[in-house]
Scaffold this active site. Structure first.
Site, short mmCIF file in Angstrom:
data_model
loop_
_atom_site.label_atom_id
_atom_site.label_comp_id
_atom_site.label_asym_id
_atom_site.label_seq_id
_atom_site.Cartn_x
_atom_site.Cartn_y
_atom_site.Cartn_z
N LYS A 44 0.80 -1.23 0.00
CA LYS A 44 0.00 0.00 0.00
C LYS A 44 0.83 1.28 0.00
O LYS A 44 0.38 2.33 0.48
CB LYS A 44 -1.00 0.02 1.18
CG LYS A 44 -1.84 -1.21 1.35
CD LYS A 44 -2.34 -1.84 0.08
CE LYS A 44 -3.36 -1.05 -0.67
NZ LYS A 44 -3.69 -1.76 -1.95
N SER A 45 2.03 1.18 -0.56
CA SER A 45 2.92 2.34 -0.53
C SER A 45 3.28 2.87 -1.91
O SER A 45 4.11 3.77 -2.04
CB SER A 45 4.22 1.96 0.20
OG SER A 45 3.93 1.46 1.47
N TRP A 49 1.97 2.00 -8.70
CA TRP A 49 2.40 3.28 -9.32
C TRP A 49 3.80 3.10 -9.93
O TRP A 49 4.04 3.47 -11.09
CB TRP A 49 2.40 4.38 -8.26
CG TRP A 49 2.39 5.77 -8.82
CD1 TRP A 49 2.47 6.13 -10.13
CD2 TRP A 49 2.29 6.98 -8.06
NE1 TRP A 49 2.43 7.49 -10.24
CE2 TRP A 49 2.31 8.03 -8.98
CE3 TRP A 49 2.19 7.28 -6.69
CZ2 TRP A 49 2.24 9.38 -8.58
CZ3 TRP A 49 2.11 8.59 -6.29
CH2 TRP A 49 2.13 9.63 -7.24
N TRP A 72 0.40 -7.04 -13.27
CA TRP A 72 1.03 -8.19 -12.60
C TRP A 72 1.76 -9.10 -13.58
O TRP A 72 2.49 -9.99 -13.15
CB TRP A 72 0.01 -8.95 -11.76
CG TRP A 72 -1.16 -9.53 -12.52
CD1 TRP A 72 -1.17 -10.70 -13.22
CD2 TRP A 72 -2.47 -8.96 -12.64
NE1 TRP A 72 -2.41 -10.88 -13.79
CE2 TRP A 72 -3.24 -9.86 -13.44
CE3 TRP A 72 -3.07 -7.81 -12.16
CZ2 TRP A 72 -4.58 -9.60 -13.77
CZ3 TRP A 72 -4.41 -7.57 -12.48
CH2 TRP A 72 -5.14 -8.46 -13.27
N HIS A 100 7.17 -7.34 -2.25
CA HIS A 100 6.85 -6.71 -0.96
C HIS A 100 7.75 -7.28 0.14
O HIS A 100 7.59 -6.92 1.31
CB HIS A 100 5.40 -7.04 -0.56
CG HIS A 100 4.35 -6.35 -1.36
ND1 HIS A 100 4.38 -5.01 -1.66
CD2 HIS A 100 3.18 -6.81 -1.88
CE1 HIS A 100 3.29 -4.69 -2.34
NE2 HIS A 100 2.56 -5.76 -2.50
N SER A 130 -4.60 3.28 3.81
CA SER A 130 -4.85 2.59 2.53
C SER A 130 -5.08 1.10 2.78
O SER A 130 -5.97 0.48 2.20
CB SER A 130 -3.64 2.82 1.61
OG SER A 130 -3.82 2.17 0.39
N PHE A 221 -2.69 9.44 -11.52
CA PHE A 221 -3.76 8.71 -10.83
C PHE A 221 -4.98 8.55 -11.76
O PHE A 221 -5.54 7.46 -11.88
CB PHE A 221 -4.14 9.46 -9.55
CG PHE A 221 -5.17 8.74 -8.73
CD1 PHE A 221 -4.80 7.69 -7.88
CD2 PHE A 221 -6.51 9.09 -8.79
CE1 PHE A 221 -5.75 7.02 -7.12
CE2 PHE A 221 -7.47 8.41 -8.04
CZ PHE A 221 -7.08 7.39 -7.20
S1 PPS Z 1 -0.47 -3.06 -3.17
O1 PPS Z 1 -1.81 -3.71 -3.06
O2 PPS Z 1 0.31 -3.27 -1.92
O3 PPS Z 1 0.29 -3.46 -4.34
O4 PPS Z 1 -0.84 -1.50 -3.26
P1 PPS Z 1 0.14 -0.34 -3.76
O5 PPS Z 1 0.09 -0.27 -5.23
O6 PPS Z 1 1.47 -0.47 -3.11
O7 PPS Z 1 -0.56 0.94 -3.14
C1 PPS Z 1 -1.88 1.33 -3.48
C2 PPS Z 1 -2.00 2.79 -3.15
O8 PPS Z 1 -1.27 3.57 -4.13
C3 PPS Z 1 -2.16 4.51 -4.72
N1 PPS Z 1 -1.74 4.81 -6.10
C4 PPS Z 1 -1.52 6.08 -6.54
N2 PPS Z 1 -1.55 7.25 -5.88
C5 PPS Z 1 -1.30 8.38 -6.62
N3 PPS Z 1 -1.04 8.37 -7.94
C6 PPS Z 1 -0.99 7.19 -8.63
N4 PPS Z 1 -0.72 7.21 -9.94
C7 PPS Z 1 -1.22 5.98 -7.92
N5 PPS Z 1 -1.26 4.65 -8.25
C8 PPS Z 1 -1.59 3.97 -7.14
C9 PPS Z 1 -3.52 3.82 -4.62
O9 PPS Z 1 -4.57 4.73 -4.85
C10 PPS Z 1 -3.44 3.30 -3.19
O10 PPS Z 1 -3.51 4.35 -2.23
P2 PPS Z 1 -4.86 4.87 -1.55
O11 PPS Z 1 -4.40 5.80 -0.45
O12 PPS Z 1 -5.59 3.67 -1.00
O13 PPS Z 1 -5.62 5.59 -2.61
#
Ligand code: PPS
Length: 288
Positions: A44-45, A49, A72, A100, A130, A221
Site C-alpha cells: 500500500k505504498s 504506481w 502483474w 513486498h 490505505s 492517478f
Molecule cells: S499493493 O496492493 O500493496 O500493491 O498497493 P500499492 O500499489 O502499493 O498501493 C496502493 C495505493 O497507491 C495509490 N496509487 C496512486 N496514488 C497516486 N497516484 C498514482 N498514480 C497511484 N497509483 C496507485 C492507490 O490509490 C493506493 O492508495 P490509496 O491511499 O488507498 O488511494
C-alpha cells in the site's frame, strides 16, 4: 471468503497469495541476475504506481504495453505462488520484478549480484489508512475488527509482509549503494516529472522530453484509475471486490487525518520514534 494468515520466519502472509514453499524457494534458490530491476515496496505504498512508471520508462514512453498487459504480468511479484519458478524461465532482459518482501527474506543470490532496487516508501499513517480500506475489499488481507484493531496489528507487525519499521530498517541499510534508489510516494505526488527523470538516470535510460511527458501523463492517478491493466478491475470480485472499495482509491497524502483520532496519532508517533531510533534516514513527514 476471508484470509487467515500463515507465517514464514515470523512474517505473516496470505495463503491466497503465497506459501512457505514459495517463500523458501525465493529465499534459497531464486537466481537474481545482474541486470534485474526490482520494484521493492511495503504493501500500500505505491507498488502499482512504480510498476506503471517502470513499464513506461522501459517502453521509451510508449503506453502500448501498459494499456494491453496487466501490471502483474508486466512487473510480476516475485513471491506470488508459482511466480519465482516462472520468472526463472523468462528470456526478456532486463527482468522487471516487484516484491513486498523484507530485506532479510530476499533471495540469497541478491547480495552478490549487481541487480538494481528502487525502494518506494510512504508515510506509514497513510499506508495504514490505505491498508484498512484494502482489507475491506480483498481476500489477501484479514478483515480487521476495526481501524483500532488494525492500528495495533500494524504497530506490532502482525500484518502481511510484517513490520513496516523492520521493512524500512532492512532496506534502507542499502542506502549508500549505487544500485539502490530511495523514492517516496510523497516525492512522486509532489514532483512526478522530477522523480521520473531521477529514475531514468538511475536506470541509465535516456528519454527525450516527449517520452518523459508521456511517462508522466500515463502514470497519473486519473489515467491509471481508468486503465483496466493498472486498476486491478480484471481481478475477479472474489479476490478484490472493487464495489466495496476501489483499488485506486484516493491517491493522496494525508488521508490518515480523516481516520486517526488524536490519541491514535500520538500513540502511533510514540512507537514510530522509538522504532526509528538510530536510523540514519529522514523522511519529509519526520518534520511534521
Ligand atoms: S499493493 O496492493 O500493496 O500493491 O498497493 P500499492 O500499489 O502499493 O498501493 C496502493 C495505493 O497507491 C495509490 N496509487 C496512486 N496514488 C497516486 N497516484 C498514482 N498514480 C497511484 N497509483 C496507485 C492507490 O490509490 C493506493 O492508495 P490509496 O491511499 O488507498 O488511494
Amino acid at each position: 471468503m476471508t484470509s487467515e494468515y500463515s507465517h514464514y520466519k515470523g512474517m505473516c502472509f496470505s495463503p491466497f497469495s503465497t506459501s512457505v514453499e514459495t517463500l523458501t524457494f525465493v529465499e534459497n534458490e531464486f537466481q537474481v541476475l545482474d541486470d534485474d530491476i526490482f520494484n521493492v515496496v511495503y504493501p500500500k505504498s505505491g507498488t502499482s504506481w512504480m510498476i506503471e512508471i517502470l513499464s513506461l520508462i522501459i517502453s521509451g514512453g510508449n503506453p502500448h504495453w501498459s494499456r494491453t498487459v496487466p501490471n502483474w504480468e508486466r512487473v510480476p511479484w516475485m513471491e506470488i505462488l508459482n511466480m519465482p519458478e516462472k520468472l526463472q524461465t523468462v528470456s526478456e532482459r532486463p527482468r522487471l520484478i516487484s516484491s513486498h518482501l523484507p530485506f532479510h527474506l530476499f533471495p540469497k543470490s541478491f547480495s552478490s549480484s549487481k541487480a538494481k532496487v528502487i525502494y518506494t516508501v510512504r508515510h506509514p499513517k497513510d499506508v495504514l489508512t490505505s491498508y484498512y480500506h484494502f482489507s475491506t475489499m480483498t481476500v489477501y488481507c484479514k478483515k480487521p475488527e476495526s481501524f483500532e484493531q488494525l492500528l495495533q496489528d500494524f504497530l506490532t507487525g502482525d500484518v502481511i509482509y510484517g513490520s513496516w519499521f523492520d521493512h524500512i530498517r532492512g532496506w534502507t541499510s542499502m542506502k549508500d549503494q549505487s544500485r539502490f534508489l530511495l523514492v517516496t510516494y510523497e516525492d512522486l505526488l509532489k514532483d512526478l516529472r522530477g522523480s521520473v527523470v531521477r529514475i531514468c538516470k538511475f536506470l541509465g535510460r535516456e528519454l527525450d522530453e516527449a517520452a518523459i511527458d508521456s511517462v508522466v501523463e500515463n502514470a497519473t492517478f486519473k489515467i491509471m484509475k481508468d486503465n483496466k491493466m493498472a486498476n486491478f478491475s480484471l481481478m475477479p470480485d472474489e479476490l478484490m471486490d472493487q464495489k466495496k472499495s476501489p483499488f485506486m482509491r484516493k491517491g493522496i497524502s494525508g488521508d490518515w487525518k480523516n481516520h486517526f483520532t488524536v490519541e491514535q496519532s500520538e500513540r502511533f508517533d510514540r512507537v514510530y520514534w522509538q522504532k526509528m531510533k538510530g536510523l540514519d534516514v529522514k523522511f519529509s513527514w519526520d518534520e511534521e
